[in-house]
Design an enzyme around this catalytic site. Sequence first.
Site, PDB file in Angstrom:
ATOM      1  N   GLY A   1      31.660  93.102  87.569  1.00 52.95           N
ATOM      2  CA  GLY A   1      30.756  93.786  87.238  1.00 52.95           C
ATOM      3  C   GLY A   1      31.012  95.113  87.199  1.00 52.95           C
ATOM      4  O   GLY A   1      31.531  95.484  88.224  1.00 52.95           O
ATOM      5  N   SER A   2      31.027  96.243  86.414  1.00 52.88           N
ATOM      6  CA  SER A   2      30.504  97.851  87.598  1.00 52.88           C
ATOM      7  C   SER A   2      29.377  97.934  87.638  1.00 52.88           C
ATOM      8  O   SER A   2      28.630  97.146  87.700  1.00 52.88           O
ATOM      9  CB  SER A   2      31.155  98.656  86.199  1.00 52.88           C
ATOM     10  OG  SER A   2      30.587  98.541  84.892  1.00 52.88           O
ATOM     11  N   GLY A   3      29.557  99.117  88.305  1.00 53.54           N
ATOM     12  CA  GLY A   3      28.045  99.604  89.256  1.00 53.54           C
ATOM     13  C   GLY A   3      28.421  99.653  90.069  1.00 53.54           C
ATOM     14  O   GLY A   3      27.593 100.011  91.409  1.00 53.54           O
ATOM     15  N   HIS A   4      28.940  99.066  91.422  1.00 55.37           N
ATOM     16  CA  HIS A   4      29.940  98.612  92.481  1.00 55.37           C
ATOM     17  C   HIS A   4      30.365  99.636  92.719  1.00 55.37           C
ATOM     18  O   HIS A   4      31.726  99.358  93.591  1.00 55.37           O
ATOM     19  CB  HIS A   4      30.267  97.606  92.424  1.00 55.37           C
ATOM     20  CG  HIS A   4      29.265  96.422  92.088  1.00 55.37           C
ATOM     21  ND1 HIS A   4      27.697  96.267  93.236  1.00 55.37           N
ATOM     22  CD2 HIS A   4      29.363  95.409  91.436  1.00 55.37           C
ATOM     23  CE1 HIS A   4      27.156  95.349  92.193  1.00 55.37           C
ATOM     24  NE2 HIS A   4      27.663  94.677  91.460  1.00 55.37           N
TER      25      HIS A   4
ATOM     26  N   HIS B   1      23.108  92.559  93.937  1.00 57.24           N
ATOM     27  CA  HIS B   1      22.308  92.637  92.887  1.00 57.24           C
ATOM     28  C   HIS B   1      20.845  92.665  92.406  1.00 57.24           C
ATOM     29  O   HIS B   1      20.561  92.742  92.289  1.00 57.24           O
ATOM     30  CB  HIS B   1      22.994  91.997  91.558  1.00 57.24           C
ATOM     31  CG  HIS B   1      23.796  91.635  91.306  1.00 57.24           C
ATOM     32  ND1 HIS B   1      25.264  90.903  92.353  1.00 57.24           N
ATOM     33  CD2 HIS B   1      25.583  92.245  90.110  1.00 57.24           C
ATOM     34  CE1 HIS B   1      26.302  91.390  92.000  1.00 57.24           C
ATOM     35  NE2 HIS B   1      26.576  92.038  90.893  1.00 57.24           N
TER      36      HIS B   1
ATOM     37  N   ASP C   1      31.359  85.804  86.619  1.00 51.19           N
ATOM     38  CA  ASP C   1      32.979  86.224  86.457  1.00 51.19           C
ATOM     39  C   ASP C   1      33.713  84.763  87.440  1.00 51.19           C
ATOM     40  O   ASP C   1      35.068  84.774  86.533  1.00 51.19           O
ATOM     41  CB  ASP C   1      33.045  87.507  87.703  1.00 51.19           C
ATOM     42  CG  ASP C   1      32.185  88.189  88.376  1.00 51.19           C
ATOM     43  OD1 ASP C   1      32.744  88.784  86.715  1.00 51.19           O
ATOM     44  OD2 ASP C   1      31.307  88.574  88.668  1.00 51.19           O
TER      45      ASP C   1
END
Lengths: 333, 333
Positions: A52-55, A217, A108
Amino acid sequence: MRKFINEPSKVAQETLEGFLAIYGDQFAQVPGTLAVAKRVLDDKVAIVSGGGSGHEPVWLEYIGPGFADAVCQGDIFAAPAPQSIVRAAKAVERGRGILFVYGNYSGDRLNFDLAAEELQAEGHEVLTVRVADDVAAAPPDRANDRRGIAGGFFVSKIAGAASEAGLDLKSVQELATLAADRTRSMGVASAGGTIPGTDEPTFVLPDGKMEIGMGMHGEAGVRRADMATADETVDHMIRLIVGDRSLSPDEKACVLVNGLGATTRAELLIIARRTAWVLDQAGIRIHDLQVGDFATSQEMHGFSISVFGLTPELQKLYDAPGRTSFFSGANRH
Amino acid sequence: MRKFINEPSKVAQETLEGFLAIYGDQFAQVPGTLAVAKRVLDDKVAIVSGGGSGHEPVWLEYIGPGFADAVCQGDIFAAPAPQSIVRAAKAVERGRGILFVYGNYSGDRLNFDLAAEELQAEGHEVLTVRVADDVAAAPPDRANDRRGIAGGFFVSKIAGAASEAGLDLKSVQELATLAADRTRSMGVASAGGTIPGTDEPTFVLPDGKMEIGMGMHGEAGVRRADMATADETVDHMIRLIVGDRSLSPDEKACVLVNGLGATTRAELLIIARRTAWVLDQAGIRIHDLQVGDFATSQEMHGFSISVFGLTPELQKLYDAPGRTSFFSGANRH
């Protein structure tokens, strides 16, 4: 709404475009995906990472010489689509096989496994290494249920270096798996981040409290505790990290003090100071000490510590050249 | 109280100790000061920087090959004591003279000037370059009243490179002054940071507002505005920055998108994307584009943009080797 963005739905794509505005001479977007691939390739095992993006910098910026050959992102906190992973992998595969390196999250796992099946059906060799370094996520007897957090940096470094060394797919996978098996991490936070477009923090803490062992998250941690001093917090975390996997007397460690987003550099350095001291007191020799934002959770206020126990072979790979936007080599010489 | 520290009064000292826990093989604390000096010295002009702590990596981490030889910090947001500056300078002076490089704040001016007088009285040659890049701090006819913000990075890079090139004190000062004269910056923020030990933000903004042109200590900006998109915000800032000093058609620019603390890497990349685009539209060629936390204000949520117009000689110095904990060379090749 504190964030400087355009549309929430475009954050992942525009982040990637910003990365390419800087590094477009080295990498290119894989058409139709949120993936970036190297332009010039060697005759080597292709390392493909993603999640996921956002990290940020995870996973987008884990590309570079001695690191991943392609990185594939999903939307914020969402796994990349199987078709994106397939395209990213094909963009960098050169007949030596593909190694997937990613964090151990169900979305994932599902999508990378689907991608692997499709690639294998087309005749590509694909192996996988999952990072599951978060000791707070599950007890040792369920270590396969653990989440992947900042310790993935060490696994990426070893996978990339083993690939650059020209090793075959099976050997690269074995060494990266060894690195994952010898890495333990844990985080704490005093405030959650927010997802772009919302004002809701991913988790809410009463004033004066910290969450020990929360996930990237905002997943619940092991427990809530009163805010303690940096030194007390580090001591507690190192006990749990080294308690989960003790280091032998001749085993040197690479250590990462990772900021989760809003933590100041001064805090991270104060934490690094105590981390170095407490490991030294425990007789553990530090081979390298990295401090910075290597894996974040938006503007979460907190940090994680990762400890990676070296073997002589892993040390050689760790010290081999490798470069990303946030890493240019060992700090200790 | 969200911060992971020990005692507020010890933050500056323990931050320095954390830095030395990582880089202790290259630098050492100057006894009795909050200063760090290089251990091994060349026959070169000594570059000495400093200012208040709390802006990490400024100034502590502006030391390194091709950057400062000594950096001297005060307590949080407070100028270093004259005696500390004198000691730091003496620790690295090798007969070629001393150049002070620091931000244009009254406390820093006072204390660096006192230190210069004392050093000169003892027979040392001392010259000074003050960074005053913040176009929001004062109009062009009072440019000497402007504050120094993240554009100091470019001045430090040029001063360090000129010194490494073996130039004499006067020439190093002239080149660093030229770099300062050709650098313009501006910041915006949507939330203030807090000083360690307090819960009070350095400035308070109503929800949905941003402060345009605020200072690194929460000084009031030019005006308050409704939060706009990242693209609109960048366009506005670039107009003011390039409006203050326009670039000639053959002048290439180094550009820095700087995070002020809590700004996510994704935001900074989205901002970098638009910055590159809007400069390109204006016919300005970008020689290098740096993105990261180069000068912070605790966990302030915001960013600054700096534009540095090169001459051929300055470009050569910018491209010369130079390394700090947060910079390892130009991103564009």
